[in-house]
Write a protein that holds these residues in place. Structure first.
Motif, PDB file in Angstrom:
ATOM      1  N   THR A  33      -3.109 -10.535   2.568  1.00 19.93           N
ATOM      2  CA  THR A  33      -2.900  -9.609   3.687  1.00 19.93           C
ATOM      3  C   THR A  33      -2.118 -10.342   4.767  1.00 19.93           C
ATOM      4  O   THR A  33      -2.453 -11.476   5.104  1.00 19.93           O
ATOM      5  CB  THR A  33      -4.266  -9.146   4.239  1.00 19.93           C
ATOM      6  OG1 THR A  33      -5.028  -8.643   3.146  1.00 19.93           O
ATOM      7  CG2 THR A  33      -4.110  -8.074   5.304  1.00 19.93           C
TER       8      THR A  33
ATOM      9  N   ILE B 116     -13.112 -17.941   9.520  1.00 17.93           N
ATOM     10  CA  ILE B 116     -11.881 -17.136   9.375  1.00 17.93           C
ATOM     11  C   ILE B 116     -10.668 -18.063   9.262  1.00 17.93           C
ATOM     12  O   ILE B 116      -9.809 -17.882   8.395  1.00 17.93           O
ATOM     13  CB  ILE B 116     -11.713 -16.173  10.579  1.00 17.93           C
ATOM     14  CG1 ILE B 116     -12.823 -15.117  10.571  1.00 17.93           C
ATOM     15  CG2 ILE B 116     -10.344 -15.515  10.570  1.00 17.93           C
ATOM     16  CD1 ILE B 116     -12.842 -14.230  11.800  1.00 17.93           C
TER      17      ILE B 116
ATOM     18  N   ILE C 103      -8.754  -6.424   7.632  1.00 16.17           N
ATOM     19  CA  ILE C 103      -8.723  -6.726   9.076  1.00 16.17           C
ATOM     20  C   ILE C 103      -9.079  -5.459   9.854  1.00 16.17           C
ATOM     21  O   ILE C 103      -8.558  -4.380   9.555  1.00 16.17           O
ATOM     22  CB  ILE C 103      -7.321  -7.234   9.499  1.00 16.17           C
ATOM     23  CG1 ILE C 103      -7.038  -8.593   8.826  1.00 16.17           C
ATOM     24  CG2 ILE C 103      -7.220  -7.364  11.016  1.00 16.17           C
ATOM     25  CD1 ILE C 103      -5.669  -9.170   9.095  1.00 16.17           C
TER      26      ILE C 103
ATOM     27  N   CYS D 182     -15.502  -2.676   7.121  1.00 13.29           N
ATOM     28  CA  CYS D 182     -15.141  -3.985   6.543  1.00 13.29           C
ATOM     29  C   CYS D 182     -15.247  -3.991   5.018  1.00 13.29           C
ATOM     30  O   CYS D 182     -14.677  -4.873   4.377  1.00 13.29           O
ATOM     31  CB  CYS D 182     -15.978  -5.096   7.170  1.00 13.29           C
ATOM     32  SG  CYS D 182     -15.549  -5.331   8.904  1.00 13.29           S
TER      33      CYS D 182
ATOM     34  N   ALA E 192     -12.730  -8.196  16.744  1.00 15.69           N
ATOM     35  CA  ALA E 192     -11.884  -8.015  15.558  1.00 15.69           C
ATOM     36  C   ALA E 192     -12.591  -8.698  14.398  1.00 15.69           C
ATOM     37  O   ALA E 192     -13.305  -9.693  14.598  1.00 15.69           O
ATOM     38  CB  ALA E 192     -10.513  -8.642  15.794  1.00 15.69           C
ATOM     39  N   TYR E 193     -12.399  -8.140  13.214  1.00 17.98           N
ATOM     40  CA  TYR E 193     -13.087  -8.657  12.035  1.00 17.98           C
ATOM     41  C   TYR E 193     -12.051  -8.973  10.966  1.00 17.98           C
ATOM     42  O   TYR E 193     -11.152  -8.171  10.709  1.00 17.98           O
ATOM     43  CB  TYR E 193     -14.080  -7.618  11.494  1.00 17.98           C
ATOM     44  CG  TYR E 193     -15.099  -7.227  12.539  1.00 17.98           C
ATOM     45  CD1 TYR E 193     -16.314  -7.883  12.639  1.00 17.98           C
ATOM     46  CD2 TYR E 193     -14.799  -6.216  13.457  1.00 17.98           C
ATOM     47  CE1 TYR E 193     -17.233  -7.541  13.632  1.00 17.98           C
ATOM     48  CE2 TYR E 193     -15.700  -5.868  14.445  1.00 17.98           C
ATOM     49  CZ  TYR E 193     -16.916  -6.539  14.530  1.00 17.98           C
ATOM     50  OH  TYR E 193     -17.804  -6.205  15.519  1.00 17.98           O
ATOM     51  N   VAL E 194     -12.210 -10.146  10.385  1.00 21.77           N
ATOM     52  CA  VAL E 194     -11.339 -10.532   9.274  1.00 21.77           C
ATOM     53  C   VAL E 194     -12.263 -10.762   8.083  1.00 21.77           C
ATOM     54  O   VAL E 194     -13.183 -11.582   8.166  1.00 21.77           O
ATOM     55  CB  VAL E 194     -10.549 -11.819   9.613  1.00 21.77           C
ATOM     56  CG1 VAL E 194      -9.683 -12.246   8.431  1.00 21.77           C
ATOM     57  CG2 VAL E 194      -9.684 -11.614  10.851  1.00 21.77           C
ATOM     58  N   LYS E 195     -12.070 -10.012   7.042  1.00 25.11           N
ATOM     59  CA  LYS E 195     -12.936 -10.037   5.866  1.00 25.11           C
ATOM     60  C   LYS E 195     -14.412  -9.914   6.273  1.00 25.11           C
ATOM     61  O   LYS E 195     -15.284 -10.620   5.776  1.00 25.11           O
ATOM     62  CB  LYS E 195     -12.725 -11.329   5.067  1.00 25.11           C
ATOM     63  CG  LYS E 195     -13.001 -11.117   3.582  1.00 25.11           C
ATOM     64  CD  LYS E 195     -12.472 -12.248   2.745  1.00 25.11           C
ATOM     65  CE  LYS E 195     -12.684 -11.939   1.286  1.00 25.11           C
ATOM     66  NZ  LYS E 195     -13.753 -12.667   0.684  1.00 25.11           N
TER      67      LYS E 195
ATOM     68  N   GLN F 137      -6.798  -4.527   2.534  1.00 28.90           N
ATOM     69  CA  GLN F 137      -6.283  -5.744   1.910  1.00 28.90           C
ATOM     70  C   GLN F 137      -4.928  -5.452   1.269  1.00 28.90           C
ATOM     71  O   GLN F 137      -4.640  -4.314   0.927  1.00 28.90           O
ATOM     72  CB  GLN F 137      -7.287  -6.165   0.825  1.00 28.90           C
ATOM     73  CG  GLN F 137      -7.003  -7.533   0.271  1.00 28.90           C
ATOM     74  CD  GLN F 137      -7.995  -7.885  -0.807  1.00 28.90           C
ATOM     75  OE1 GLN F 137      -9.141  -7.469  -0.765  1.00 28.90           O
ATOM     76  NE2 GLN F 137      -7.536  -8.655  -1.783  1.00 28.90           N
TER      77      GLN F 137
ATOM     78  N   PHE G 243      -5.235 -14.665   4.165  1.00 26.25           N
ATOM     79  CA  PHE G 243      -4.600 -13.969   5.290  1.00 26.25           C
ATOM     80  C   PHE G 243      -3.494 -14.850   5.845  1.00 26.25           C
ATOM     81  O   PHE G 243      -3.704 -16.050   6.027  1.00 26.25           O
ATOM     82  CB  PHE G 243      -5.622 -13.710   6.409  1.00 26.25           C
ATOM     83  CG  PHE G 243      -6.768 -12.899   5.937  1.00 26.25           C
ATOM     84  CD1 PHE G 243      -6.715 -11.520   5.924  1.00 26.25           C
ATOM     85  CD2 PHE G 243      -7.904 -13.527   5.452  1.00 26.25           C
ATOM     86  CE1 PHE G 243      -7.761 -10.778   5.436  1.00 26.25           C
ATOM     87  CE2 PHE G 243      -8.959 -12.787   4.971  1.00 26.25           C
ATOM     88  CZ  PHE G 243      -8.895 -11.406   4.956  1.00 26.25           C
TER      89      PHE G 243
ATOM     90  N   LEU H  84      -6.694 -12.813  16.983  1.00 27.71           N
ATOM     91  CA  LEU H  84      -7.075 -12.864  15.555  1.00 27.71           C
ATOM     92  C   LEU H  84      -7.102 -14.290  15.023  1.00 27.71           C
ATOM     93  O   LEU H  84      -7.867 -14.601  14.118  1.00 27.71           O
ATOM     94  CB  LEU H  84      -6.080 -12.037  14.719  1.00 27.71           C
ATOM     95  CG  LEU H  84      -6.179 -10.524  14.859  1.00 27.71           C
ATOM     96  CD1 LEU H  84      -5.004  -9.840  14.193  1.00 27.71           C
ATOM     97  CD2 LEU H  84      -7.475 -10.022  14.260  1.00 27.71           C
TER      98      LEU H  84
END
Ligand SMILES: Nc1ncnc2c1ncn2[C@@H]1O[C@H](COP(=O)(O)OP(=O)(O)OP(=O)(O)O)[C@@H](O)[C@H]1O
Length: 360
Positions: A227, A115, A39, A34, A101-104, A69, A196, A90
């Motif tokens: 992104t 998110i 993402i 991360c 799942a990871y966003v930022k 990014q 995003f 997402l």
């Protein structure tokens, strides 16, 4: 394509790049991934329980990838491939069955509200109130997004121009054409300049001019450090916008890479299209004989598709162009076909070849 890693699970093979990316993502601690990626999907899986069926349905099988990014990821695939399901995990529309799942750096399982505050979203079905005008709709969403009252006018005006809706801004959205509804939905997704932007088939139904204008806008947005993730059925769109493409089938990512990488890897060679002659009753003349002659003479070639009077052949780039053209000229004389074309393989042909190979 048989995949020994997934016995009994559809037997589709991910290509080497996908396996390598999965291994890298699954072996690297989330915190490190991360740091360098906007993402991250880590063994992301979605299972639906289907009414009246004893066995659950796996819509997305353990997808893993990391997207830096400032990139644009395109999810491509046939209907039902699992693009929207991946996408909706997402955005928080679907619960994740396993993996994450990871966003930022934030988990979609536990931090989806934070998110969502950073995310713009254009869903596949336009979520518009038909008794509001385009301008009122933008005002509504801008207020919901927390745009200050003093900036509302400027923000909505800029978006109307961005998505070329000026002639329709004061019409009720219920009277909009399908393409104009998409433009407005894309406009809503960019309100507040989110980090995003998630776009599910953003240009479906748009005319070619509007489409290209929107590509320019999205390109500018990405260049400014945002992104993007989009799903699309248009290879042209993916080539214009995406820095990375994931081709999905039956819930799996089967290949992954930049458009150029995929073309280099899967699209080596030329596509030859032959158009046979047709008699006065509409009967196609000597198409089979013509392509059999060409395939036999060139050896490193195969029929990729036939369609009425047309045949599409895939020819290896190891065949010298002089031989290719002299063979086609001979065949043209012999079988009297109308014309032929030779072109380098496009991303669309790569996709079709991939699907053909996957579903035989
Ligand atoms: N809520 C649901 N319950 C059960 N099955 C579902 C549900 N939503 C999607 N599916 C199934 O999951 C699979 C993947 O669907 P998804 O909508 O992700 O496909 P897609 O690639 O986005 O297709 P399209 O291009 O048609 O939008 C399909 O077989 C679909 O029928």
């Amino acid at each position: 394509m048989i995949n020994p890693n997934h016995p009994g699970d559809g037997h589709l093979a991910e290509d080497g790049d996908v396996q390598e990316e999965s291994r890298r993502v699954n072996e690297t601690p989330v915190e490190i991934l991360c740091q360098n990626n906007a993402i991250v999907l880590k063994n992301l899986r979605k299972i639906f329980c289907v009414k009246f069926s004893l066995s659950p349905f796996v819509a997305v099988h353990n997808s893993s990838l990391a997207l830096p990014q400032n990139e644009c990821l395109g999810l491509l695939g046939q209907n039902g491939a699992g693009k929207t399901t991946t996408f909706k995990m997402l955005t928080g529309d679907h619960m994740v069955s396993s993996g994450d799942a990871y966003v930022k750096g934030l988990s979609v399982k536990t931090q989806i509200k934070t998110i969502q505050a950073m995310m713009g979203y254009c869903p596949q079905q336009d979520a518009l109130h038909e008794r509001l005008t385009g301008r009122e709709t933008l005002y509504l969403y801008a207020r919901l997004r927390g745009v200050p009252e003093t900036s509302l006018h400027n923000v909505t005006e800029a978006i109307v121009d961005f998505v070329t809706l000026r002639p329709h801004e004061d019409k009720l959205t219920g009277k909009y054409s399908g393409g104009n509804k998409r433009k407005l939905s894309v406009g809503i997704s960019i309100i507040g300049d989110p980090l995003f932007i998630m776009l599910d088939e953003p240009t479906a139904g748009m005319d070619p001019v509007a489409k290209r204008t929107l590509w320019t806008v999205l390109h500018l947005i990405r260049s400014s450090g945002r992104t993007l993730v989009l799903t699309s059925h248009s290879m042209e769109e993916c080539e214009a916008l995406c820095t990375r493409i994931a081709i999905m089938a039956k819930g799996r990512i089967l290949c992954l890479g930049s458009p150029q990488h995929l073309k280099n890897k899967y699209g080596q060679g030329y596509t030859v299209v032959i158009r046979a002659s047709v008699d006065e009753h509409g009967k196609v003349l000597k198409l089979d004989e013509a392509h059999k002659f060409v395939v036999h003479a060139l050896q490193k070639s195969q029929v990729f598709a036939t369609q009425e009077a047309y045949v599409h052949l895939q020819v290896s780039d190891s065949v010298p162009l002089s031989i290719l053209f002299s063979t086609l000229e001979q065949a043209k004389q012999k079988y009297k076909f109308q014309f032929y074309t030779v072109q380098q393989t496009t991303l669309e042909q790569v996709f079709l070849m991939f699907m053909k190979e996957t579903f035989v």
